[in-house]
Structure formats: C-alpha cells, structure tokens
Design a protein around this motif. Structure first.
Motif, short mmCIF file in Angstrom:
data_model
loop_
_atom_site.label_atom_id
_atom_site.label_comp_id
_atom_site.label_asym_id
_atom_site.label_seq_id
_atom_site.Cartn_x
_atom_site.Cartn_y
_atom_site.Cartn_z
N PHE A 59 0.83 -1.20 0.00
CA PHE A 59 0.00 0.00 0.00
C PHE A 59 0.87 1.26 0.00
O PHE A 59 1.90 1.32 0.68
N THR A 60 0.44 2.27 -0.75
CA THR A 60 1.26 3.47 -0.93
C THR A 60 1.12 4.48 0.20
O THR A 60 2.07 5.23 0.48
N TRP A 61 -0.04 4.59 0.82
CA TRP A 61 -0.30 5.54 1.90
C TRP A 61 0.08 6.97 1.47
O TRP A 61 0.73 7.72 2.19
N GLY A 62 -0.38 7.36 0.29
CA GLY A 62 -0.14 8.71 -0.21
C GLY A 62 -1.35 9.60 -0.03
O GLY A 62 -2.50 9.14 -0.11
N LYS A 63 -1.13 10.89 0.22
CA LYS A 63 -2.23 11.85 0.35
C LYS A 63 -2.81 12.13 -1.04
O LYS A 63 -2.07 12.47 -1.97
N PRO A 64 -4.13 12.01 -1.20
CA PRO A 64 -4.72 12.26 -2.52
C PRO A 64 -4.72 13.74 -2.88
O PRO A 64 -4.55 14.61 -2.02
N ASP A 65 -4.91 14.01 -4.14
CA ASP A 65 -4.84 15.36 -4.67
C ASP A 65 -5.90 16.26 -4.03
O ASP A 65 -7.08 15.90 -3.98
N GLY A 66 -5.46 17.41 -3.54
CA GLY A 66 -6.39 18.39 -2.98
C GLY A 66 -6.91 18.06 -1.60
O GLY A 66 -7.77 18.79 -1.08
#
Length: 635
Positions: free
Chosen positions: A497-504
């Motif tokens: 899993f990447t656990w990245g913050k989505p855009d905006g």
C-alpha cells in the motif's frame, strides 16, 4: 437501513459459485489492486477464521474469550454464513412497538402539518457542526421536538396489502430493537413531578412508569439537565438475523445516540454518555429490572419464551444546555441513589411482542460477558466543543437540520451513475472526524458533533472504496480517524500500500490512498454480493481496534465499538442527504475476506460495519404517508 440480505437466500444463489472479482476490461488497474483481487479470489474458495484467545480462569479473560468466540462464530464468509433462521417466521414477527399496558400515557405536542418548526427558527444543518445555537428552555414544546427529531416515526410506507412505519433513527431490517426512556425533573405542562417515562413512538407520547424523588436531579446534575436511556430487545433483531443480531442491536444503539445528539444540537443542548454507570444501575434507573429473569439455555431452542423479550439496558445520556460550564458526576453517590429505584411504584406491564420465539443462546452469553461494572469516581462531563473542518460548505443544499434528520431514508438501491466532486467527498469525511478542526493536533479525542457524546477516544477507522468521485482515482483509500494508530495500521496492512495523500486533500484530513484501480466488483463481493456497495459514489468498511481495546479498557467495550460505528454511520446518512443524495448501512459483509484484502491478521483490527453513499433509486410502487396521524394498522 433496508432489510439486510438474509444468509439463507444469499447462500442459495452464491454458495457454490466462483466469481471473477474484477471485470476483464479493467486494464488500468495497477499491480496492487490486481493482487487484492487475486488474494480475494483465493480466499473465496475457503473459509478463514481468526484465532481465539487462549482459555483463562480469570473472569475478565473469560469474558473476553466469550466475546471473541461470539465475534468469530458470527462472521460471514464466502462458504458459510453466521447461523440464522432458515426463512422468516412471519406468524411470530415481533411487534415493533413496546407498550407498558395501563401506565399513564401523556401525549407530546404534535408538530404542525407544514415542514416548519414548532415556534422558533431551526438552524441550517451544516451550521451545528461549527457551533450550537443558544440553548432553549426545557418545556413540553422542546421535549416534544427532541423526540420528534430523533426517535419518532418519520413516515408510513404502503404497497399492496403491506403497511409499515419508518423512524428518524435507522435500524437493521427496520426491526427497531432499541427502546428509549426519559428520566427528568418536572416539565411544565407535561409532568408536574420528577419521573421515569418510556417513549412510545407510534403515539409520540410518554408512558409514565414511575415518580422519582424530587431532589434527585438537584443532587447530581445542574439545572436544566435530564437523562435519556436506551435498552435493546435482542429478540426483535434475532427473529430475522439469528446470531449476528447482537452486532446489529449495538449498531442501532449508536445510531440512536447520534440521532438524539443531533436533535439536541438543534435546541442548543449537548449530550454525553454517562459511562461510569454500570449495568445494574442502568437496569434500575430505566425500570427494566421488572422483567422476569431469563435463563440462558445451553443451545439454540424454539418455543414460547416470553421472558426472552426482556430489555437489555445499554446506556444513559445526560442532556444539558450548551455553555453550561464544567460539572462532575459522582458515580458512587449516584449509584447509591439509583439503588433505591426498585422501591418506587412502577406502573404498567410490558406487552408481548411475539407468541413464540427462538433463543440463539450465544447472543445472551455475550451480552452477559459485556455487562459493565460501576466506575466509582467523579467524572467531568463537559468537553470543549470542537468545530468540524470545512473545505466545501457550498456542497450543502441549504436544508435545515430538521429537514435532513426527518427526511433521512435508507436507499434500497443505488443508480450506479451519480457522481460527486472530490471537494464534496472531502467535506463529508471532514464531518466524520472525531476531533473536528484540529489546528495541527492529531485526531483521536471525540470532541466534534455528534462523536462528543461518546466517553472514550476514537477506536474506529474507515477503509473506503472510491467509485465515482470526480477528480479522484478509483481505488482503495483509508481514513485514519485516530492518528495515534497511523504507524500501527501501516504495519498491520499490506506492505504494497502506498499511503499517499490524494490530490487536494485538506492537510487536517488523514485520508490516504492505498491502491488505485476499479474496486466496484471487489466492494460488491465483500458486501455479500450486494450491488448497492458498488453502485454508489463510494462505499466503506469501518475497521475497529478490537482485541487490544477489550484487554486495555475492558470487555464492555465490545458493544461500544459498535455504538461508535453507528454514530459514524448516522453522520454518513445525514451528510449524504445534506448534499442531495442518499446512503445505506450494510450489516451483511464477509468479515475475514475484508481483513484479507487489507492484509490484517488476528483480532487486533476487525471490520464491524459497512456503508455505501450514492444516488438512490426510488421504488415508485411504494406510497409514502404522513407519520402522524398514521394509519390504524401496522402490517
């Protein structure tokens, strides 16, 4: 909530099938999402189960063992479902309305025929998340409004020869196991003495059960405080859902807590669970100790068992004016006063709600294991009100709080085409956060409406399947509602899993993208093959911190975890309607397959409740009738 698909019907159509979890045309799905689908396809062939805790002679460990036994035994899996009835015994369908025969019935005010409020302005829905209005005085009018906007009937539905009622507070299968009581000082033009009363929603009236000592409230609570109590009739839910009913009853308690909290907010009142009280105190306070003792059989049995219709006391809320300032509750002294309640003159005999019954014994053993003891301490009740975050206030359609809570419905189907913007999606999730707008602090403490009614730090998170959110990639996301668990959740879930913050995404919204790709079929399969989980804008599974919470805080936290999911579910219902769409709670899902998809092992984190939000499909064959006055029958 609409009737949840029954296991026997599901098993008939899906029991021996193997399903491809993502359509062949989904070529854009990345490797991680494909891996999820492949893993799920493998576990479709077999049934997985979480290990039970080792046996122990220590009482609290035995309680925890019983709870984990119940939780594992009542899981749905692809190849088997939790035990339930083989079809519905319509002749013994429980009466959805408890009445106390011969107790004095005091009518509450009927609202005017228009959609206007009684006699004063009702705030816009979204404004109460920022601040509560000035508190209204306790009166017949305001008490009537509190019940009308939280626990009353909201409409009657009819088609063919069938007629049934809907309520403001949702319930699994519309079975309504939750009963409500008010314990209050005298109220002008309503009751001229301190009293305990049962709320009768069909009549929108109070059944006066007992007069209580006049000095009771002045001794323990500030002026203008009163109590609302909840109890559960497990049989109502078990009639349809068998052993899994204990879960659903506690979902409903959470929905009821949030329903009262939101209605109270419109009146400028705050709400808090008096969680220092134990089972014995709750039983006496609400007068539900009048039911005959129910002796739990050693196995499921069927027959005439009127004692199975007893009410299990769940919790009591204290309702108080906002801005009252801090006050403490001395539970030791309060318990001593409540111990005298059995000596009161209790009025009314409970009606029989079914002629014959089925006892699923594990429900009652688990209810015994989760009984909470009294907490002998002084506890501060008032927490600072924390406003919820705002990113897109324009997403709301300008409805009043009353319009939203009275018009809330459970969608039976979703249209599979409605979309929402990512700003609306983020706004909904901001109102799902327990700590509100944190100004850099971590989420965790439950200070925002309506989570502030709960007395413990947040233990429930959300795994989201994003289907139709414009501006966001389809895929699997995770909302960390208590950020103290972020590192642990990351370690407990799949390493890919990447656990990245989505855009905006707002900085103070702890939402993370785990894997991109089309998860519509995946979410459908996980939610008992129900299209409604994939045809909305998004669906989700509520993931709770279970086994360590039972060990650290006590076995009585088990139902409270379900209450927390119910409170969160109620917010999702209201938010969906406030932005012009709908929602539905989903109690039927495949427990361990959900955990497998996330990479979770053991009983540390468990999925307790699913939800879907999207554009509803309206069944035009069903006619709506006003809640009051309703039809004379309830079929």
């Amino acid at each position: 909530m609409p009737p949840l698909l029954h296991p026997t019907r599901l098993a008939f159509s899906h029991h021996h099938r193997n399903h491809h979890l993502l359509p062949p045309s989904t070529t854009s799905t990345n490797k991680t999402t494909k891996k999820l689908a492949q893993k799920l396809l493998i576990i479709t062939m077999s049934t997985s189960a979480s290990p039970h805790s080792p046996p122990s002679h220590h009482h609290q460990q035995e309680q925890k063992d019983q709870i984990l036994k119940y939780h594992n035994q009542t899981k749905h899996n692809f190849n088997n479902y939790a035990r339930g009835p083989h079809g519905l015994d319509w002749a013994n369908q429980p009466n959805p309305f408890r009445r106390y025969i011969s107790s004095p019935l005091v009518p509450l005010q009927q609202p005017p025929n228009s959609s206007n409020t009684y006699s004063f302005h009702y705030p816009l829905y979204h404004t109460v998340f920022s601040s509560l209005p000035s508190p209204k005085p306790i009166s017949k009018t305001t008490i009537s409004q509190l019940f009308y906007d939280s626990l009353a009937l909201s409409a009657w539905k009819t088609t063919g020869f069938s007629t049934w009622s809907l309520r403001v507070n949702p319930s699994s299968g519309n079975l309504h196991p939750t009963e409500a009581y008010i314990i209050s000082p005298p109220i002008d033009s309503l009751v001229d003495h301190s009293f305990v009363a049962h709320y009768a929603p069909k009549e929108h009236s109070l059944e006066i059960r007992a007069e209580i000592p006049s000095g009771f409230f002045a001794k323990f609570f500030p002026k203008n405080c009163f109590l609302i109590g909840f109890s559960s009739i497990f049989w109502r839910e078990a009639w349809k859902y068998g052993e899994r009913a204990f879960r659903y009853c506690n979902h409903d308690v959470g929905h009821a807590i949030a329903a009262v909290s939101m209605a109270a907010a419109g009146l400028g009142w705050d709400v808090k669970v008096l969680d220092g009280l134990g089972y014995a105190e709750l039983e006496k306070l609400m007068g539900v100790d009048v039911f005959p003792e129910f002796k739990i059989p050693s196995r499921p049995v069927k027959g005439k068992m009127p004692e199975i219709e007893f009410e299990h006391p769940d919790c009591v809320l204290v309702v108080f004016p906002s801005g009252i300032g801090e006050f403490d509750v001395d539970y030791r002294k309060l318990s001593a006063a409540i111990s005298e309640f059995p000596k009161l003159k209790w009025k009314g005999e409970p009606n029989l709600i079914s002629k014959e019954h089925v006892c699923w014994d594990i429900i009652y053993r688990t209810a015994e294991a989760t009984k909470k003891p009294l907490k002998m301490l002084n506890e501060s009740i008032v927490d600072t009100f924390r406003r919820s975050g705002v990113i897109s206030e324009s997403s709301y359609k300008g409805f009043s709080l009353r319009e939203i809570i009275r018009k809330r419905r459970s969608a039976v189907d979703m249209d599979g085409s409605t979309t929402m913007t990512k700003e609306t999606f983020y706004q909904i999730l901001l109102h799902c956060m327990p700590s509100g707008s944190t100004s850099g602090e971590k989420q965790g403490k439950q200070l925002a409406l309506p989570f502030r009614a709960l007395s413990w730090d947040c233990e429930v998170h959300a795994a989201l399947f994003v289907h139709r959110v414009v501006g966001l990639p389809k895929g699997l996301y995770f909302l960390v509602r208590n950020e103290e668990y972020f590192d642990d959740l990351r370690k407990a879930t799949m390493s890919e899993f990447t656990w990245g913050k989505p855009d905006g995404c707002p900085d103070d919204l702890p939402l993370y993208e785990l894997a991109s790709g089309d998860c519509t079929e995946l979410s459908k399969r996980l939610s008992c093959h129900q299209d409604i989980a994939s045809d909305g804008c998004f669906s989700l599974g509520m993931v709770a911190h279970v086994e360590p919470t039972l060990s650290d805080k006590g076995p009585w936290m088990y139902p409270r975890l379900f209450w927390e999911t119910g409170v969160l579910g109620q917010v999702l219902y209201l938010e969906a309607h406030a932005v012009g769409i709908s929602a539905t709670g989903i109690g039927c899902f495949f427990d361990d397959p959900v955990h497998e998809v996330l990479g979770l092992r053991g009983s540390k984190y468990q999925s307790l409740y699913h939800f879907t939000v999207g554009g509803p499909v309206v069944d035009k064959r069903i006619m709506s009738l006003p809640a009051y006055p309703g039809p004379s029958i309830n079929a």
